[in-house]
Design a protein around this motif. Structure first.
Motif, PDB file in Angstrom:
ATOM      1  N   ASP A   1     112.083  20.201 -44.407  1.00 43.09           N
ATOM      2  CA  ASP A   1     111.920  20.468 -42.766  1.00 43.09           C
ATOM      3  C   ASP A   1     111.981  21.277 -42.519  1.00 43.09           C
ATOM      4  N   VAL A   2     111.652  22.264 -41.591  1.00 42.61           N
ATOM      5  CA  VAL A   2     111.270  23.928 -41.120  1.00 42.61           C
ATOM      6  C   VAL A   2     111.415  23.359 -39.352  1.00 42.61           C
ATOM      7  N   ILE A   3     112.418  24.518 -39.380  1.00 45.40           N
ATOM      8  CA  ILE A   3     112.705  24.178 -38.265  1.00 45.40           C
ATOM      9  C   ILE A   3     112.818  25.771 -37.622  1.00 45.40           C
ATOM     10  N   SER A   4     112.323  26.156 -36.190  1.00 48.14           N
ATOM     11  CA  SER A   4     111.606  26.804 -35.915  1.00 48.14           C
ATOM     12  C   SER A   4     111.965  26.465 -34.176  1.00 48.14           C
ATOM     13  N   LEU A   5     112.114  28.268 -33.121  1.00 48.18           N
ATOM     14  CA  LEU A   5     112.257  28.555 -31.972  1.00 48.18           C
ATOM     15  C   LEU A   5     111.374  28.461 -31.135  1.00 48.18           C
ATOM     16  N   TYR A   6     110.997  28.268 -30.251  1.00 47.78           N
ATOM     17  CA  TYR A   6     109.981  28.088 -29.387  1.00 47.78           C
ATOM     18  C   TYR A   6     109.480  28.415 -28.216  1.00 47.78           C
ATOM     19  N   ILE A   7     109.249  28.916 -27.059  1.00 46.11           N
ATOM     20  CA  ILE A   7     109.018  29.330 -25.840  1.00 46.11           C
ATOM     21  C   ILE A   7     107.551  28.898 -24.504  1.00 46.11           C
ATOM     22  N   ASP A   8     107.901  28.526 -24.203  1.00 48.27           N
ATOM     23  CA  ASP A   8     106.522  28.282 -23.108  1.00 48.27           C
ATOM     24  C   ASP A   8     107.048  28.443 -21.192  1.00 48.27           C
ATOM     25  N   LEU A   9     105.644  28.701 -21.118  1.00 45.53           N
ATOM     26  CA  LEU A   9     106.245  29.822 -19.789  1.00 45.53           C
ATOM     27  C   LEU A   9     105.200  28.016 -18.137  1.00 45.53           C
ATOM     28  N   SER A  10     105.666  28.150 -17.247  1.00 46.91           N
ATOM     29  CA  SER A  10     104.775  27.350 -16.691  1.00 46.91           C
ATOM     30  C   SER A  10     103.293  28.342 -16.365  1.00 46.91           C
ATOM     31  N   ASP A  11     103.736  29.420 -15.937  1.00 49.35           N
ATOM     32  CA  ASP A  11     103.128  30.214 -15.386  1.00 49.35           C
ATOM     33  C   ASP A  11     102.616  32.301 -15.818  1.00 49.35           C
ATOM     34  N   GLY A  12     102.369  32.187 -15.809  1.00 49.12           N
ATOM     35  CA  GLY A  12     102.584  34.088 -15.438  1.00 49.12           C
ATOM     36  C   GLY A  12     102.780  34.233 -17.292  1.00 49.12           C
ATOM     37  N   GLN A  13     103.378  35.493 -17.392  1.00 49.13           N
ATOM     38  CA  GLN A  13     103.902  36.031 -19.010  1.00 49.13           C
ATOM     39  C   GLN A  13     105.160  36.549 -19.085  1.00 49.13           C
ATOM     40  N   ALA A  14     105.825  36.344 -20.075  1.00 47.26           N
ATOM     41  CA  ALA A  14     107.298  37.210 -19.783  1.00 47.26           C
ATOM     42  C   ALA A  14     107.228  37.807 -21.152  1.00 47.26           C
ATOM     43  N   VAL A  15     108.154  38.490 -21.770  1.00 47.22           N
ATOM     44  CA  VAL A  15     108.672  39.273 -22.802  1.00 47.22           C
ATOM     45  C   VAL A  15     110.149  39.138 -22.907  1.00 47.22           C
ATOM     46  N   THR A  16     109.722  38.015 -24.818  1.00 48.97           N
ATOM     47  CA  THR A  16     111.188  37.124 -25.123  1.00 48.97           C
ATOM     48  C   THR A  16     112.175  38.756 -25.646  1.00 48.97           C
ATOM     49  N   ARG A  17     113.778  38.105 -25.317  1.00 45.87           N
ATOM     50  CA  ARG A  17     114.559  39.724 -25.620  1.00 45.87           C
ATOM     51  C   ARG A  17     115.369  39.492 -26.780  1.00 45.87           C
ATOM     52  N   GLY A  18     115.377  40.324 -27.534  1.00 48.20           N
ATOM     53  CA  GLY A  18     116.661  40.058 -28.886  1.00 48.20           C
ATOM     54  C   GLY A  18     118.444  40.709 -28.683  1.00 48.20           C
ATOM     55  N   ASP A  19     118.313  41.467 -26.802  1.00 47.44           N
ATOM     56  CA  ASP A  19     119.337  42.659 -26.845  1.00 47.44           C
ATOM     57  C   ASP A  19     121.108  40.929 -26.779  1.00 47.44           C
ATOM     58  N   TYR A  20     120.941  42.197 -27.671  1.00 44.73           N
ATOM     59  CA  TYR A  20     122.611  41.677 -28.186  1.00 44.73           C
ATOM     60  C   TYR A  20     122.649  40.080 -28.741  1.00 44.73           C
ATOM     61  N   GLY A  21     121.486  39.873 -28.932  1.00 43.70           N
ATOM     62  CA  GLY A  21     121.729  38.392 -29.584  1.00 43.70           C
ATOM     63  C   GLY A  21     121.663  37.075 -28.589  1.00 43.70           C
ATOM     64  N   SER A  22     120.522  37.726 -27.756  1.00 47.79           N
ATOM     65  CA  SER A  22     120.702  36.668 -26.574  1.00 47.79           C
ATOM     66  C   SER A  22     119.367  35.893 -27.121  1.00 47.79           C
ATOM     67  N   THR A  23     118.586  36.207 -28.164  1.00 53.11           N
ATOM     68  CA  THR A  23     117.722  34.714 -28.230  1.00 53.11           C
ATOM     69  C   THR A  23     117.972  34.854 -30.053  1.00 53.11           C
ATOM     70  N   TYR A  24     118.272  33.551 -29.685  1.00 49.77           N
ATOM     71  CA  TYR A  24     118.730  33.064 -31.193  1.00 49.77           C
ATOM     72  C   TYR A  24     118.295  31.466 -32.048  1.00 49.77           C
ATOM     73  N   LEU A  25     118.526  31.447 -32.858  1.00 52.36           N
ATOM     74  CA  LEU A  25     118.359  29.821 -33.738  1.00 52.36           C
ATOM     75  C   LEU A  25     119.261  30.058 -34.765  1.00 52.36           C
ATOM     76  N   LYS A  26     119.832  28.531 -34.481  1.00 50.10           N
ATOM     77  CA  LYS A  26     121.753  28.101 -35.468  1.00 50.10           C
ATOM     78  C   LYS A  26     121.316  26.948 -35.864  1.00 50.10           C
ATOM     79  N   VAL A  27     121.210  27.147 -36.922  1.00 48.49           N
ATOM     80  CA  VAL A  27     120.823  25.801 -38.391  1.00 48.49           C
ATOM     81  C   VAL A  27     122.449  25.731 -38.556  1.00 48.49           C
TER      82      VAL A  27
END
Length: 186
Positions: free
Chosen positions: A155-181
């Protein structure tokens, strides 16, 4: 012969080098049990955790609520039941249950002043844990609470994001975007 007409236990025992075969068999059985239990106990003490996090910014553009996989790199790995593969965490042999959690930090670049961010943890492309965060500011933080899930090998576990409109930039500053298993049972 005891009172029932049967041979007593002492009469049935065969002795080799001063040790009865019956007692030797019992001793082997006890030793096998100790080895088996020792293995079970050592397995329980083994820690298996993997965390992947985003190192580089990634632009996300809202599109049909399909979600965009976040490109995370290996951050931390303890144990041998989980492997890093294609920005995801792959489940190893014999693993039955894991705890998943994560967080996504976004810089809202939308022309609109507000948007919804849909953070998701997926197992084999299926949404298994998610959060919805509304924001009318430039920054959006969308934590995904810990959840216990059933899994199987590969099995493969992944992190996803979507927005209602517009655009954004995901950021990883200081480990702020992460997935833990974390493996809970195998």
């Amino acid at each position: 012969i005891d009172g029932t007409g049967r041979l007593s236990m002492y009469e049935k025992q065969t002795w080799i080098d001063g040790v009865s075969i019956t007692n030797a068999e019992r001793l082997n059985h006890i030793e096998d049990g100790i080895e088996s239990n020792s293995k079970d106990i050592s397995d329980l003490k083994e820690i298996n955790i993997m965390q992947i996090s985003q190192a580089k910014e990634q632009t996300i553009i809202a599109a049909d609520f399909q979600g965009r996989k976040i490109n995370c790199e290996l951050d931390l790995s303890i144990g041998n039941k989980l492997t890093y593969e294609n920005y995801s965490i792959k489940i190893g042999k014999g693993v039955k249950f894991v705890k998943v959690s994560g967080a996504i930090f976004l810089n809202n670049k939308s022309g609109s002043s507000s948007t919804y961010a849909f953070g998701q943890i997926r197992k084999n492309e299926e949404d298994i844990a998610h959060t919805i965060t509304y924001s009318n500011s430039i920054f959006i933080s969308t934590p995904i609470s810990e959840k216990l899930i059933e899994v199987k090998e590969n099995d493969v576990i992944s992190l996803y994001i979507d927005l209602s409109d517009g655009q954004a930039v995901t950021r990883g500053d200081y480990g702020s975007t992460y997935l833990k298993v974390e493996v809970v049972e195998w």
